[in-house]
Write a protein that holds these residues in place. Structure first.
Motif, PDB file in Angstrom:
ATOM      1  N   GLY A 195      93.626  70.698  72.956  1.00  0.00           N
ATOM      2  CA  GLY A 195      93.766  70.587  71.263  1.00  0.00           C
ATOM      3  C   GLY A 195      93.284  69.110  71.046  1.00  0.00           C
ATOM      4  N   GLY A 196      93.063  68.746  69.896  1.00  0.00           N
ATOM      5  CA  GLY A 196      92.667  67.633  69.448  1.00  0.00           C
ATOM      6  C   GLY A 196      93.941  66.615  69.319  1.00  0.00           C
ATOM      7  N   ALA A 197      93.405  65.291  69.761  1.00  0.00           N
ATOM      8  CA  ALA A 197      94.358  64.060  69.201  1.00  0.00           C
ATOM      9  C   ALA A 197      93.385  62.881  69.150  1.00  0.00           C
ATOM     10  CB  ALA A 197      95.043  63.831  70.764  1.00  0.00           C
ATOM     11  N   VAL A 198      94.087  62.128  68.209  1.00  0.00           N
ATOM     12  CA  VAL A 198      93.552  60.728  68.130  1.00  0.00           C
ATOM     13  C   VAL A 198      94.049  59.373  68.962  1.00  0.00           C
ATOM     14  CG1 VAL A 198      93.109  58.920  66.187  1.00  0.00           C
ATOM     15  CG2 VAL A 198      93.501  61.243  65.646  1.00  0.00           C
ATOM     16  N   LEU A 199      93.190  59.372  69.976  1.00  0.00           N
ATOM     17  CA  LEU A 199      93.893  58.246  70.911  1.00  0.00           C
ATOM     18  C   LEU A 199      93.520  56.915  70.205  1.00  0.00           C
ATOM     19  CD1 LEU A 199      92.675  57.744  74.697  1.00  0.00           C
ATOM     20  CD2 LEU A 199      92.658  56.087  73.267  1.00  0.00           C
ATOM     21  N   VAL A 200      94.882  56.076  70.172  1.00  0.00           N
ATOM     22  CA  VAL A 200      94.690  54.780  69.539  1.00  0.00           C
ATOM     23  C   VAL A 200      95.151  53.550  70.487  1.00  0.00           C
ATOM     24  CG1 VAL A 200      95.684  53.597  67.695  1.00  0.00           C
ATOM     25  CG2 VAL A 200      95.580  55.914  67.464  1.00  0.00           C
ATOM     26  N   SER A 201      94.059  52.791  70.805  1.00  0.00           N
ATOM     27  CA  SER A 201      94.353  51.879  71.710  1.00  0.00           C
ATOM     28  C   SER A 201      94.222  50.515  71.295  1.00  0.00           C
ATOM     29  CB  SER A 201      93.075  51.929  72.957  1.00  0.00           C
ATOM     30  OG  SER A 201      93.034  50.838  73.938  1.00  0.00           O
ATOM     31  N   ASN A 202      94.876  49.418  71.697  1.00  0.00           N
ATOM     32  CA  ASN A 202      94.806  48.167  71.600  1.00  0.00           C
ATOM     33  C   ASN A 202      93.270  47.615  71.903  1.00  0.00           C
ATOM     34  OD1 ASN A 202      95.632  48.360  74.372  1.00  0.00           O
ATOM     35  ND2 ASN A 202      96.179  45.956  74.334  1.00  0.00           N
ATOM     36  N   HIS A 203      92.934  46.449  71.898  1.00  0.00           N
ATOM     37  CA  HIS A 203      91.688  46.208  71.894  1.00  0.00           C
ATOM     38  C   HIS A 203      91.670  44.549  72.275  1.00  0.00           C
ATOM     39  CE1 HIS A 203      87.385  46.602  72.065  1.00  0.00           C
ATOM     40  NE2 HIS A 203      87.118  46.507  70.934  1.00  0.00           N
ATOM     41  N   ILE A 204      91.402  44.435  73.847  1.00  0.00           N
ATOM     42  CA  ILE A 204      91.472  43.041  74.281  1.00  0.00           C
ATOM     43  C   ILE A 204      90.029  42.606  75.182  1.00  0.00           C
ATOM     44  CG2 ILE A 204      93.939  42.714  74.021  1.00  0.00           C
ATOM     45  CD1 ILE A 204      94.068  43.557  77.091  1.00  0.00           C
ATOM     46  N   SER A 205      89.185  43.865  75.436  1.00  0.00           N
ATOM     47  CA  SER A 205      88.157  43.322  76.366  1.00  0.00           C
ATOM     48  C   SER A 205      86.955  44.385  75.700  1.00  0.00           C
ATOM     49  CB  SER A 205      88.496  43.826  77.728  1.00  0.00           C
ATOM     50  OG  SER A 205      87.434  44.056  78.383  1.00  0.00           O
ATOM     51  N   TYR A 206      86.000  44.086  75.889  1.00  0.00           N
ATOM     52  CA  TYR A 206      84.519  44.835  75.650  1.00  0.00           C
ATOM     53  C   TYR A 206      84.524  45.957  76.559  1.00  0.00           C
ATOM     54  CZ  TYR A 206      82.708  40.964  73.115  1.00  0.00           C
ATOM     55  OH  TYR A 206      82.554  39.702  72.308  1.00  0.00           O
ATOM     56  N   ASN A 216     101.559  62.499  79.344  1.00  0.00           N
ATOM     57  CA  ASN A 216     101.550  62.462  77.697  1.00  0.00           C
ATOM     58  C   ASN A 216     100.157  62.840  77.056  1.00  0.00           C
ATOM     59  OD1 ASN A 216     104.424  61.647  77.529  1.00  0.00           O
ATOM     60  ND2 ASN A 216     103.613  59.600  78.087  1.00  0.00           N
ATOM     61  N   VAL A 217      99.427  63.013  77.740  1.00  0.00           N
ATOM     62  CA  VAL A 217      97.871  63.372  77.495  1.00  0.00           C
ATOM     63  C   VAL A 217      97.933  64.957  77.289  1.00  0.00           C
ATOM     64  CG1 VAL A 217      95.349  63.510  77.853  1.00  0.00           C
ATOM     65  CG2 VAL A 217      96.817  61.419  78.711  1.00  0.00           C
ATOM     66  N   PRO A 218      97.764  65.353  75.769  1.00  0.00           N
ATOM     67  CA  PRO A 218      97.808  66.784  75.692  1.00  0.00           C
ATOM     68  C   PRO A 218      96.716  67.606  76.202  1.00  0.00           C
ATOM     69  CG  PRO A 218      97.789  65.448  73.465  1.00  0.00           C
ATOM     70  CD  PRO A 218      97.563  64.484  74.392  1.00  0.00           C
ATOM     71  N   THR A 240      96.311  66.900  63.762  1.00  0.00           N
ATOM     72  CA  THR A 240      96.490  66.541  65.380  1.00  0.00           C
ATOM     73  C   THR A 240      97.187  65.201  65.432  1.00  0.00           C
ATOM     74  OG1 THR A 240      94.534  64.900  65.078  1.00  0.00           O
ATOM     75  CG2 THR A 240      94.034  67.306  65.909  1.00  0.00           C
ATOM     76  N   PRO A 241      97.987  65.145  66.637  1.00  0.00           N
ATOM     77  CA  PRO A 241      98.762  63.787  66.799  1.00  0.00           C
ATOM     78  C   PRO A 241      98.142  62.707  67.364  1.00  0.00           C
ATOM     79  CG  PRO A 241      98.690  65.296  68.830  1.00  0.00           C
ATOM     80  CD  PRO A 241      97.706  65.938  67.860  1.00  0.00           C
ATOM     81  N   LEU A 242      98.701  61.621  67.123  1.00  0.00           N
ATOM     82  CA  LEU A 242      98.261  60.217  67.502  1.00  0.00           C
ATOM     83  C   LEU A 242      98.544  59.999  69.021  1.00  0.00           C
ATOM     84  CD1 LEU A 242      99.310  58.388  64.332  1.00  0.00           C
ATOM     85  CD2 LEU A 242      96.931  58.620  65.188  1.00  0.00           C
ATOM     86  N   LEU A 243      97.700  59.502  69.772  1.00  0.00           N
ATOM     87  CA  LEU A 243      98.411  59.250  71.275  1.00  0.00           C
ATOM     88  C   LEU A 243      97.960  57.785  71.534  1.00  0.00           C
ATOM     89  CD1 LEU A 243      98.794  60.660  73.828  1.00  0.00           C
ATOM     90  CD2 LEU A 243      96.304  60.531  74.457  1.00  0.00           C
ATOM     91  N   PRO A 244      99.150  57.002  71.531  1.00  0.00           N
ATOM     92  CA  PRO A 244      99.284  55.652  71.619  1.00  0.00           C
ATOM     93  C   PRO A 244      98.915  55.132  73.003  1.00  0.00           C
ATOM     94  CG  PRO A 244     101.403  56.268  71.286  1.00  0.00           C
ATOM     95  CD  PRO A 244     100.700  57.621  71.145  1.00  0.00           C
ATOM     96  N   VAL A 245      98.023  54.103  73.246  1.00  0.00           N
ATOM     97  CA  VAL A 245      97.530  53.838  74.605  1.00  0.00           C
ATOM     98  C   VAL A 245      97.569  52.205  74.534  1.00  0.00           C
ATOM     99  CG1 VAL A 245      95.673  53.690  76.149  1.00  0.00           C
ATOM    100  CG2 VAL A 245      96.085  55.666  75.125  1.00  0.00           C
ATOM    101  N   ILE A 246      98.245  51.676  75.502  1.00  0.00           N
ATOM    102  CA  ILE A 246      98.013  50.045  75.632  1.00  0.00           C
ATOM    103  C   ILE A 246      97.302  49.726  77.000  1.00  0.00           C
ATOM    104  CG2 ILE A 246      99.676  48.257  76.229  1.00  0.00           C
ATOM    105  CD1 ILE A 246      99.534  48.508  73.225  1.00  0.00           C
TER     106      ILE A 246
END
Length: 262
Positions: A36-47, A31-33, A143-149
């Motif tokens: 081209g540009g993309a906004v990777l959006v991740s949850n945050h549970i660790s440093y 799913n990673v383009p 650019t698209p949003l790229l959701p990451v968990i």
């Protein structure tokens, strides 16, 4: 443009992960383009989340992610040169506009820019409220949003717990969702809700497929309350965050007052 810092940092991280037998599973790398540009959006549970989220794009399409991070990290004598060398984007929490504009420029230039929309680590290990900055950046840059968990990274180093960077055999799931393409007229608030809903479903799947369980009563801290763990609920975690923010603000005010008297 040649990258002199990012590749050795990735190699070093992978060497450490292999030495500790961190069992990394990447799902959805396709799913990673590719360009081209993309906004990777991740949850945050660790440093350490930026390392693992960035690893997903490197393994998925050999692409490097430029993360937005608080400027304190860039001022540190060790992490600062590394962050600048990897072309990450410093964020001044008192004035985020310059960082926002830098991120949009990078996206328009074809970069992947990484964002943690919860802003701070989630003590509950569930999704906190999302800020709308990622959606606005995607809209402004086209650019698209790229959701990451991410799941499992909290066992290594998270807020309110001692570092366990030498813990061995920890499974880590990196799940990359399908890109979310914005349409003209999409409102950032609605896009953010759609993004959070998609990431909530992804987080549920990652938790269900996670191959490890707590080893005993003292090892339930990394499991969310709704799954039977002893992590604080979202409501309790938010109250703790507010107390911590108030304490920091009081310390800053006291320091400023003391400096004014000198």
């Amino acid at each position: 443009m040649a990258e002199f810092v990012y590749p050795p940092v990735i190699r070093t991280a992978m060497t450490v992960f292999r030495a500790l037998d961190i069992k990394i599973k990447i799902i959805g790398a396709e799913n990673v383009p590719a360009t081209g540009g993309a906004v990777l959006v991740s949850n945050h549970i660790s440093y350490l989340d930026f390392l693992f989220a960035g690893l997903g794009t490197v393994k998925g399409a050999k692409r490097k992610t430029r993360f937005m991070a608080k400027d304190d990290v860039f001022k540190h004598r060790i992490s600062g040169p590394l962050m600048r060398g990897m072309k990450h984007i410093p964020v001044d929490r008192t004035d985020g506009q310059p960082a926002y504009e830098a991120a949009v420029r990078a996206l328009r230039a074809g970069e992947v820019v990484g964002v943690f929309p919860e802003a701070t680590i989630s003590r509950s290990f569930t999704l906190k409220k999302f800020k709308t900055g990622a959606a606005r950046m995607a809209a402004d840059s086209g650019t698209p949003l790229l959701p990451v968990i991410l799941w499992g990274t909290q066992q290594l180093w998270t807020k309110g717990r001692p570092k366990t960077l030498t813990k061995r055999h920890v499974p880590v799931i990196i799940m990359i969702g399908e890109p979310i393409h914005l349409q003209p007229g999409d409102k950032p608030v609605m896009v953010t809700r759609r993004l959070r809903a998609a990431m909530t479903e992804m987080l549920d799947r990652a938790q269900q497929m996670y191959p490890a369980q707590p080893t005993g009563p003292d090892d339930t801290w990394w499991m969310p309350a709704h799954l039977g763990g002893t992590a604080p609920t979202l409501e309790v975690a938010e109250a703790e965050d507010e107390q911590e923010a108030a304490a920091k603000a009081a310390r800053r005010a006291a320091a400023a007052e003391a400096a004014g008297h000198n």
